[in-house]
Design an enzyme around this catalytic site. Sequence first.
Site, PDB file in Angstrom:
ATOM      1  N   SER A  53      73.750 -15.452 -12.037  1.00 19.84           N
ATOM      2  CA  SER A  53      74.774 -15.146 -11.017  1.00 19.84           C
ATOM      3  C   SER A  53      75.876 -14.339 -11.683  1.00 19.84           C
ATOM      4  O   SER A  53      76.179 -14.528 -12.875  1.00 19.84           O
ATOM      5  CB  SER A  53      75.373 -16.435 -10.466  1.00 19.84           C
ATOM      6  OG  SER A  53      76.540 -16.136  -9.723  1.00 19.84           O
ATOM      7  N   TYR A  99      78.626 -24.478 -12.499  1.00 13.85           N
ATOM      8  CA  TYR A  99      77.655 -23.471 -12.055  1.00 13.85           C
ATOM      9  C   TYR A  99      77.680 -22.254 -12.982  1.00 13.85           C
ATOM     10  O   TYR A  99      76.620 -21.778 -13.420  1.00 13.85           O
ATOM     11  CB  TYR A  99      78.012 -23.074 -10.623  1.00 13.85           C
ATOM     12  CG  TYR A  99      77.089 -22.076  -9.966  1.00 13.85           C
ATOM     13  CD1 TYR A  99      75.944 -22.490  -9.301  1.00 13.85           C
ATOM     14  CD2 TYR A  99      77.393 -20.723  -9.971  1.00 13.85           C
ATOM     15  CE1 TYR A  99      75.119 -21.570  -8.657  1.00 13.85           C
ATOM     16  CE2 TYR A  99      76.580 -19.793  -9.342  1.00 13.85           C
ATOM     17  CZ  TYR A  99      75.437 -20.234  -8.677  1.00 13.85           C
ATOM     18  OH  TYR A  99      74.628 -19.310  -8.039  1.00 13.85           O
TER      19      TYR A  99
HETATM   20  P1  NAD Z   1      69.307 -21.567  -0.964  1.00 11.91           P
HETATM   21  O1  NAD Z   1      70.144 -22.793  -0.932  1.00 11.91           O
HETATM   22  O2  NAD Z   1      68.957 -20.910   0.325  1.00 11.91           O
HETATM   23  O3  NAD Z   1      67.972 -21.816  -1.767  1.00 11.91           O
HETATM   24  C1  NAD Z   1      67.896 -22.702  -2.854  1.00 11.91           C
HETATM   25  C2  NAD Z   1      66.544 -23.381  -2.798  1.00 11.91           C
HETATM   26  O4  NAD Z   1      66.403 -24.219  -3.940  1.00 11.91           O
HETATM   27  C3  NAD Z   1      66.359 -24.262  -1.545  1.00 11.91           C
HETATM   28  O5  NAD Z   1      65.097 -23.996  -0.962  1.00 11.91           O
HETATM   29  C4  NAD Z   1      66.429 -25.680  -2.117  1.00 11.91           C
HETATM   30  O6  NAD Z   1      65.684 -26.620  -1.380  1.00 11.91           O
HETATM   31  C5  NAD Z   1      65.870 -25.460  -3.512  1.00 11.91           C
HETATM   32  N1  NAD Z   1      66.280 -26.495  -4.449  1.00 11.91           N
HETATM   33  C6  NAD Z   1      67.533 -26.994  -4.649  1.00 11.91           C
HETATM   34  N2  NAD Z   1      67.511 -27.938  -5.589  1.00 11.91           N
HETATM   35  C7  NAD Z   1      66.219 -28.055  -6.001  1.00 11.91           C
HETATM   36  C8  NAD Z   1      65.569 -28.877  -6.954  1.00 11.91           C
HETATM   37  N3  NAD Z   1      66.247 -29.776  -7.680  1.00 11.91           N
HETATM   38  N4  NAD Z   1      64.235 -28.717  -7.116  1.00 11.91           N
HETATM   39  C9  NAD Z   1      63.538 -27.818  -6.376  1.00 11.91           C
HETATM   40  N5  NAD Z   1      64.105 -27.008  -5.479  1.00 11.91           N
HETATM   41  C10 NAD Z   1      65.432 -27.141  -5.282  1.00 11.91           C
HETATM   42  O7  NAD Z   1      70.110 -20.532  -1.890  1.00 11.91           O
HETATM   43  P2  NAD Z   1      69.856 -18.989  -2.272  1.00 11.91           P
HETATM   44  O8  NAD Z   1      71.117 -18.292  -1.963  1.00 11.91           O
HETATM   45  O9  NAD Z   1      68.570 -18.493  -1.759  1.00 11.91           O
HETATM   46  O10 NAD Z   1      69.782 -19.118  -3.870  1.00 11.91           O
HETATM   47  C11 NAD Z   1      68.626 -18.859  -4.647  1.00 11.91           C
HETATM   48  C12 NAD Z   1      69.064 -18.672  -6.091  1.00 11.91           C
HETATM   49  O11 NAD Z   1      69.918 -17.537  -6.204  1.00 11.91           O
HETATM   50  C13 NAD Z   1      69.851 -19.867  -6.658  1.00 11.91           C
HETATM   51  O12 NAD Z   1      69.457 -20.098  -7.987  1.00 11.91           O
HETATM   52  C14 NAD Z   1      71.272 -19.387  -6.608  1.00 11.91           C
HETATM   53  O13 NAD Z   1      72.107 -20.015  -7.557  1.00 11.91           O
HETATM   54  C15 NAD Z   1      71.100 -17.902  -6.901  1.00 11.91           C
HETATM   55  N6  NAD Z   1      72.225 -17.085  -6.460  1.00 11.91           N
HETATM   56  C16 NAD Z   1      72.552 -17.019  -5.141  1.00 11.91           C
HETATM   57  C17 NAD Z   1      73.655 -16.253  -4.768  1.00 11.91           C
HETATM   58  C18 NAD Z   1      74.106 -16.161  -3.343  1.00 11.91           C
HETATM   59  O14 NAD Z   1      75.193 -15.634  -3.096  1.00 11.91           O
HETATM   60  N7  NAD Z   1      73.324 -16.606  -2.364  1.00 11.91           N
HETATM   61  C19 NAD Z   1      74.395 -15.562  -5.732  1.00 11.91           C
HETATM   62  C20 NAD Z   1      74.026 -15.661  -7.062  1.00 11.91           C
HETATM   63  C21 NAD Z   1      72.930 -16.423  -7.419  1.00 11.91           C
END
Ligand code: NAD
Length: 255
Positions: free
Chosen positions: A146, A161
């Site tokens: 991130s 985080y």
């Molecule tokens: P999201 O919440 O839609 O998806 C996260 C997924 O991870 C969900 O399906 C959830 O069920 C699963 N999950 C959570 N804990 C878990 C565990 N212990 N074991 C297995 N699965 C688990 O979020 P997203 O925005 O799609 O994020 C995806 C990735 O991208 C994450 O790693 C997040 O940190 C990263 N990210 C997102 C953003 C953003 O702005 N959306 C920015 C930077 C990084």
Amino acid sequence: MTAFPPSRTVILTGAASPRGIGRYSAHYLAEQGWNIGIIDLRSEDAQEVAAEIAAEHGVHTAGAGANVADNAQVRAAFDALEAALPPVIALVNLAGVASPVPYLEVTPEEWQRVIDINLNGVHFSTRRAVESMVALGVGRVVNLSSVSAQRGGGTFSKTAYSAAKAGVIGFTRSTARELGEAGITVNAISPGPIDTDIMGGTLTDERKAAMASDGVLPRIGTPRDIAAAISYLISEDAGFVTGQTLNVDGGLYMH
Ligand code: NAD
């Protein structure tokens, strides 16, 4: 240099949430002919997404439940997916949780939860996946970091985080170095704010505008922006790119 097998699978962790990056990316990659393995917390959810992708794109898919912070569960899920699908040559570590708790309020439990899922989870999944990739002589790993890791927070999630996601970058570089000889590349993607539900629910237009005003481009990102980067980094043609962190963040962080 070992070529990609004609029929190959990518496993995505954290790909079940309806509006998440993982689910979108799984569809995007299936459209390109990848067979798809899905790991998420609940096996029903993972299997439902897998079935939806098979129906829409006509590729082989399977889903398995695992908490990525639990090494035994991760290994069992990979065993099940590998038994059901063509050779797994790519892994995308998307499973993650937000943590908006300010540093002065963070409990030991919250700190541990975030490190367990966002950093140890990447290690457990990668460790299991690359055991098979080493045997195949080729592999691709992509880890979701991130921009929060690089800019020192300044996002919805706070220090636990940022620390976990910074760990992901160090992990990416070091595994890239150790696994290169085995034909495996390891890269990270560092997204800026992406329009999903991870930041405390679906974003309002006001929140999106506030987040966008920080960057160079006049919008926040979409799951498609990240899916396209994943698609490139796991492609056969990206075989000379490793240990990198690709910022897909609208110019929030330039390095
Ligand atoms: P999201 O919440 O839609 O998806 C996260 C997924 O991870 C969900 O399906 C959830 O069920 C699963 N999950 C959570 N804990 C878990 C565990 N212990 N074991 C297995 N699965 C688990 O979020 P997203 O925005 O799609 O994020 C995806 C990735 O991208 C994450 O790693 C997040 O940190 C990263 N990210 C997102 C953003 C953003 O702005 N959306 C920015 C930077 C990084």
